[in-house]
Design a protein around this motif. Structure first.
Motif, PDB file in Angstrom:
ATOM      1  N   SER A  35       3.578   9.254 -10.262  1.00 21.10           N
ATOM      2  CA  SER A  35       3.063   9.243 -11.632  1.00 21.10           C
ATOM      3  C   SER A  35       2.184  10.459 -11.896  1.00 21.10           C
ATOM      4  N   LYS A  36       1.440  10.935 -10.910  1.00 20.02           N
ATOM      5  CA  LYS A  36       0.655  12.159 -11.080  1.00 20.02           C
ATOM      6  C   LYS A  36       1.576  13.346 -11.295  1.00 20.02           C
ATOM      7  N   GLY A  37       2.674  13.385 -10.556  1.00 16.48           N
ATOM      8  CA  GLY A  37       3.657  14.466 -10.719  1.00 16.48           C
ATOM      9  C   GLY A  37       4.283  14.436 -12.100  1.00 16.48           C
ATOM     10  N   CYS A  38       4.591  13.246 -12.595  1.00 18.94           N
ATOM     11  CA  CYS A  38       5.180  13.110 -13.934  1.00 18.94           C
ATOM     12  C   CYS A  38       4.184  13.551 -15.004  1.00 18.94           C
ATOM     13  N   ALA A  51       0.831  -1.209   0.000  1.00 22.21           N
ATOM     14  CA  ALA A  51       0.000   0.000   0.000  1.00 22.21           C
ATOM     15  C   ALA A  51       0.866   1.260   0.000  1.00 22.21           C
ATOM     16  N   ALA A  52       1.940   1.259   0.768  1.00 24.94           N
ATOM     17  CA  ALA A  52       2.834   2.422   0.809  1.00 24.94           C
ATOM     18  C   ALA A  52       3.493   2.648  -0.545  1.00 24.94           C
ATOM     19  N   LEU A  53       3.956   1.570  -1.155  1.00 28.28           N
ATOM     20  CA  LEU A  53       4.579   1.696  -2.478  1.00 28.28           C
ATOM     21  C   LEU A  53       3.570   2.136  -3.532  1.00 28.28           C
ATOM     22  N   ASP A  54       2.349   1.626  -3.457  1.00 31.82           N
ATOM     23  CA  ASP A  54       1.302   2.048  -4.399  1.00 31.82           C
ATOM     24  C   ASP A  54       1.006   3.539  -4.249  1.00 31.82           C
ATOM     25  N   TYR A  63       3.909   5.494  -5.771  1.00 30.99           N
ATOM     26  CA  TYR A  63       3.880   5.410  -7.226  1.00 30.99           C
ATOM     27  C   TYR A  63       2.787   6.316  -7.789  1.00 30.99           C
ATOM     28  N   ASP A  64       1.606   6.281  -7.170  1.00 34.25           N
ATOM     29  CA  ASP A  64       0.506   7.133  -7.638  1.00 34.25           C
ATOM     30  C   ASP A  64       0.894   8.607  -7.570  1.00 34.25           C
TER      31      ASP A  64
END
Length: 93
Positions: free
Chosen positions: A81-84, A71-74, A77-78
């Protein structure tokens, strides 16, 4: 001395003789570990010389950290990826 006082209080409360200070200690550790209190803290509270002693006794109560780690890694990542995507959108304007 403490055991005698405990036994007297136990008898006065009408609690069975199998309810001992050791049982209270074990129950406290079990409840703490079952509710995700870090084993390092429980080990220190119990006065164990090393965490291996605590783990050997209570390993079955230590929740798996797999779900929490995933959950922490998800979440990271979210957010990443939103920042990217936001950066990519700014460049394409």
């Amino acid at each position: 001395m403490a055991h005698r006082r405990f036994a007297a209080a136990r008898r006065a409360a009408g609690i069975r003789g199998s309810f001992t200070p050791h049982l209270v200690r074990h129950m406290s550790a079990s409840v703490a570990l079952s509710n995700s209190v870090p084993i390092t803290d429980v080990s220190r509270w119990l006065g164990h010389a090393n965490i291996q002693t605590t783990f050997a006794i209570y390993w079955h109560l230590v929740p798996s950290s797999w779900d929490a780690a995933k959950a922490a890694l998800d979440r990271e990542y979210d957010a990443w990826s939103k920042g990217c995507r936001a950066l990519s959108n700014k460049r394409n304007i």
